[in-house]
Write a protein that holds these residues in place. Structure first.
Motif, PDB file in Angstrom:
ATOM      1  N   ILE A 150       0.844  -1.202   0.000  1.00  0.00           N
ATOM      2  CA  ILE A 150       0.000   0.000   0.000  1.00  0.00           C
ATOM      3  C   ILE A 150       0.879   1.252   0.000  1.00  0.00           C
ATOM      4  O   ILE A 150       0.588   2.220  -0.713  1.00  0.00           O
ATOM      5  CB  ILE A 150      -0.962  -0.024   1.198  1.00  0.00           C
ATOM      6  CG1 ILE A 150      -1.983  -1.152   1.003  1.00  0.00           C
ATOM      7  CG2 ILE A 150      -1.667   1.318   1.361  1.00  0.00           C
ATOM      8  CD1 ILE A 150      -2.824  -1.465   2.205  1.00  0.00           C
ATOM      9  N   ALA A 151       1.959   1.243   0.780  1.00  0.00           N
ATOM     10  CA  ALA A 151       2.874   2.393   0.795  1.00  0.00           C
ATOM     11  C   ALA A 151       3.482   2.622  -0.581  1.00  0.00           C
ATOM     12  O   ALA A 151       3.622   3.769  -1.023  1.00  0.00           O
ATOM     13  CB  ALA A 151       3.966   2.166   1.836  1.00  0.00           C
ATOM     14  N   THR A 152       3.826   1.540  -1.259  1.00  0.00           N
ATOM     15  CA  THR A 152       4.396   1.655  -2.608  1.00  0.00           C
ATOM     16  C   THR A 152       3.375   2.254  -3.570  1.00  0.00           C
ATOM     17  O   THR A 152       3.706   3.131  -4.385  1.00  0.00           O
ATOM     18  CB  THR A 152       4.853   0.279  -3.119  1.00  0.00           C
ATOM     19  OG1 THR A 152       5.815  -0.241  -2.213  1.00  0.00           O
ATOM     20  CG2 THR A 152       5.462   0.380  -4.503  1.00  0.00           C
ATOM     21  N   LEU A 153       2.136   1.808  -3.466  1.00  0.00           N
ATOM     22  CA  LEU A 153       1.083   2.360  -4.326  1.00  0.00           C
ATOM     23  C   LEU A 153       0.906   3.853  -4.067  1.00  0.00           C
ATOM     24  O   LEU A 153       0.768   4.648  -5.005  1.00  0.00           O
ATOM     25  CB  LEU A 153      -0.232   1.615  -4.100  1.00  0.00           C
ATOM     26  CG  LEU A 153      -0.295   0.186  -4.626  1.00  0.00           C
ATOM     27  CD1 LEU A 153      -1.566  -0.505  -4.141  1.00  0.00           C
ATOM     28  CD2 LEU A 153      -0.234   0.167  -6.139  1.00  0.00           C
TER      29      LEU A 153
ATOM     30  N   LYS B 174      -5.870   2.722  -6.322  1.00  0.00           N
ATOM     31  CA  LYS B 174      -5.512   1.311  -6.120  1.00  0.00           C
ATOM     32  C   LYS B 174      -5.192   1.031  -4.656  1.00  0.00           C
ATOM     33  O   LYS B 174      -5.549  -0.024  -4.123  1.00  0.00           O
ATOM     34  CB  LYS B 174      -4.320   0.915  -6.993  1.00  0.00           C
ATOM     35  CG  LYS B 174      -4.667   0.771  -8.453  1.00  0.00           C
ATOM     36  CD  LYS B 174      -3.481   0.268  -9.234  1.00  0.00           C
ATOM     37  CE  LYS B 174      -3.846   0.105 -10.700  1.00  0.00           C
ATOM     38  NZ  LYS B 174      -2.747  -0.455 -11.488  1.00  0.00           N
ATOM     39  N   ALA B 175      -4.533   1.986  -3.997  1.00  0.00           N
ATOM     40  CA  ALA B 175      -4.210   1.823  -2.574  1.00  0.00           C
ATOM     41  C   ALA B 175      -5.491   1.780  -1.751  1.00  0.00           C
ATOM     42  O   ALA B 175      -5.619   0.979  -0.815  1.00  0.00           O
ATOM     43  CB  ALA B 175      -3.308   2.952  -2.102  1.00  0.00           C
ATOM     44  N   ARG B 176      -6.453   2.629  -2.089  1.00  0.00           N
ATOM     45  CA  ARG B 176      -7.735   2.643  -1.373  1.00  0.00           C
ATOM     46  C   ARG B 176      -8.465   1.324  -1.551  1.00  0.00           C
ATOM     47  O   ARG B 176      -8.960   0.735  -0.584  1.00  0.00           O
ATOM     48  CB  ARG B 176      -8.609   3.794  -1.868  1.00  0.00           C
ATOM     49  CG  ARG B 176      -9.927   3.921  -1.108  1.00  0.00           C
ATOM     50  CD  ARG B 176     -10.824   4.998  -1.708  1.00  0.00           C
ATOM     51  NE  ARG B 176     -11.198   4.708  -3.083  1.00  0.00           N
ATOM     52  CZ  ARG B 176     -12.142   3.831  -3.433  1.00  0.00           C
ATOM     53  NH1 ARG B 176     -12.789   3.149  -2.527  1.00  0.00           N
ATOM     54  NH2 ARG B 176     -12.434   3.640  -4.703  1.00  0.00           N
ATOM     55  N   ILE B 177      -8.497   0.823  -2.776  1.00  0.00           N
ATOM     56  CA  ILE B 177      -9.172  -0.446  -3.059  1.00  0.00           C
ATOM     57  C   ILE B 177      -8.495  -1.589  -2.305  1.00  0.00           C
ATOM     58  O   ILE B 177      -9.160  -2.440  -1.715  1.00  0.00           O
ATOM     59  CB  ILE B 177      -9.199  -0.716  -4.572  1.00  0.00           C
ATOM     60  CG1 ILE B 177     -10.126   0.290  -5.259  1.00  0.00           C
ATOM     61  CG2 ILE B 177      -9.618  -2.148  -4.876  1.00  0.00           C
ATOM     62  CD1 ILE B 177     -10.029   0.303  -6.764  1.00  0.00           C
ATOM     63  N   ARG B 178      -7.174  -1.588  -2.301  1.00  0.00           N
ATOM     64  CA  ARG B 178      -6.427  -2.649  -1.598  1.00  0.00           C
ATOM     65  C   ARG B 178      -6.684  -2.580  -0.090  1.00  0.00           C
ATOM     66  O   ARG B 178      -6.882  -3.602   0.560  1.00  0.00           O
ATOM     67  CB  ARG B 178      -4.929  -2.493  -1.895  1.00  0.00           C
ATOM     68  CG  ARG B 178      -4.086  -3.552  -1.293  1.00  0.00           C
ATOM     69  CD  ARG B 178      -4.325  -4.890  -1.986  1.00  0.00           C
ATOM     70  NE  ARG B 178      -3.601  -5.915  -1.281  1.00  0.00           N
ATOM     71  CZ  ARG B 178      -4.168  -6.996  -0.749  1.00  0.00           C
ATOM     72  NH1 ARG B 178      -5.444  -7.220  -0.893  1.00  0.00           N
ATOM     73  NH2 ARG B 178      -3.454  -7.873  -0.103  1.00  0.00           N
ATOM     74  N   THR B 179      -6.706  -1.367   0.451  1.00  0.00           N
ATOM     75  CA  THR B 179      -6.976  -1.194   1.881  1.00  0.00           C
ATOM     76  C   THR B 179      -8.373  -1.676   2.221  1.00  0.00           C
ATOM     77  O   THR B 179      -8.574  -2.374   3.233  1.00  0.00           O
ATOM     78  CB  THR B 179      -6.812   0.284   2.275  1.00  0.00           C
ATOM     79  OG1 THR B 179      -5.492   0.705   1.932  1.00  0.00           O
ATOM     80  CG2 THR B 179      -7.041   0.491   3.754  1.00  0.00           C
ATOM     81  N   GLU B 180      -9.341  -1.329   1.410  1.00  0.00           N
ATOM     82  CA  GLU B 180     -10.712  -1.781   1.651  1.00  0.00           C
ATOM     83  C   GLU B 180     -10.806  -3.299   1.587  1.00  0.00           C
ATOM     84  O   GLU B 180     -11.526  -3.919   2.380  1.00  0.00           O
ATOM     85  CB  GLU B 180     -11.668  -1.145   0.640  1.00  0.00           C
ATOM     86  CG  GLU B 180     -11.887   0.332   0.876  1.00  0.00           C
ATOM     87  CD  GLU B 180     -12.732   0.975  -0.202  1.00  0.00           C
ATOM     88  OE1 GLU B 180     -13.089   0.299  -1.188  1.00  0.00           O
ATOM     89  OE2 GLU B 180     -13.040   2.172  -0.064  1.00  0.00           O
ATOM     90  N   ALA B 181     -10.075  -3.915   0.673  1.00  0.00           N
ATOM     91  CA  ALA B 181     -10.084  -5.375   0.560  1.00  0.00           C
ATOM     92  C   ALA B 181      -9.498  -6.021   1.813  1.00  0.00           C
ATOM     93  O   ALA B 181     -10.014  -7.033   2.307  1.00  0.00           O
ATOM     94  CB  ALA B 181      -9.312  -5.816  -0.674  1.00  0.00           C
ATOM     95  N   ILE B 182      -8.436  -5.440   2.342  1.00  0.00           N
ATOM     96  CA  ILE B 182      -7.825  -5.974   3.558  1.00  0.00           C
ATOM     97  C   ILE B 182      -8.786  -5.848   4.740  1.00  0.00           C
ATOM     98  O   ILE B 182      -8.946  -6.788   5.529  1.00  0.00           O
ATOM     99  CB  ILE B 182      -6.486  -5.249   3.850  1.00  0.00           C
ATOM    100  CG1 ILE B 182      -5.459  -5.605   2.776  1.00  0.00           C
ATOM    101  CG2 ILE B 182      -5.969  -5.593   5.243  1.00  0.00           C
ATOM    102  CD1 ILE B 182      -4.216  -4.743   2.802  1.00  0.00           C
ATOM    103  N   ILE B 183      -9.437  -4.703   4.857  1.00  0.00           N
ATOM    104  CA  ILE B 183     -10.403  -4.498   5.940  1.00  0.00           C
ATOM    105  C   ILE B 183     -11.559  -5.479   5.806  1.00  0.00           C
ATOM    106  O   ILE B 183     -11.994  -6.093   6.784  1.00  0.00           O
ATOM    107  CB  ILE B 183     -10.896  -3.041   5.953  1.00  0.00           C
ATOM    108  CG1 ILE B 183      -9.753  -2.113   6.348  1.00  0.00           C
ATOM    109  CG2 ILE B 183     -12.090  -2.879   6.881  1.00  0.00           C
ATOM    110  CD1 ILE B 183     -10.047  -0.651   6.143  1.00  0.00           C
TER     111      ILE B 183
END
Length: 64
Positions: free
Chosen positions: A22-25, A33-42
């Motif tokens: 996420i930091a790299t994104l 993309k970082a927001r989508i990935r964070t939401e997927a993790i949550i």
């Protein structure tokens, strides 16, 4: 006693890897993309908690 089909412990390496991704994104200005990935993790965490609650509820019913 966690459900047998879930990992017995939270894998810290996986969490660190996800944070780095996420930091790299974010560094590459890919906020969406970082927001989508964070939401997927949550969402994944909520699903794991939900499965544990259902498992414990079923375990209590079996014990009763």
């Amino acid at each position: 006693m966690p459900p047998p089909f879930l990992p017995k412990h939270n894998n810290n390496l996986t969490v660190k890897r996800q944070k780095k991704e996420i930091a790299t994104l974010l560094r590459d200005n890919k906020e969406e993309k970082a927001r989508i990935r964070t939401e997927a993790i949550i969402r994944e965490d909520f699903n794991k908690m939900f499965v544990r609650v259902i498992f414990l509820h079923a375990l209590i019913k079996v014990i009763q």
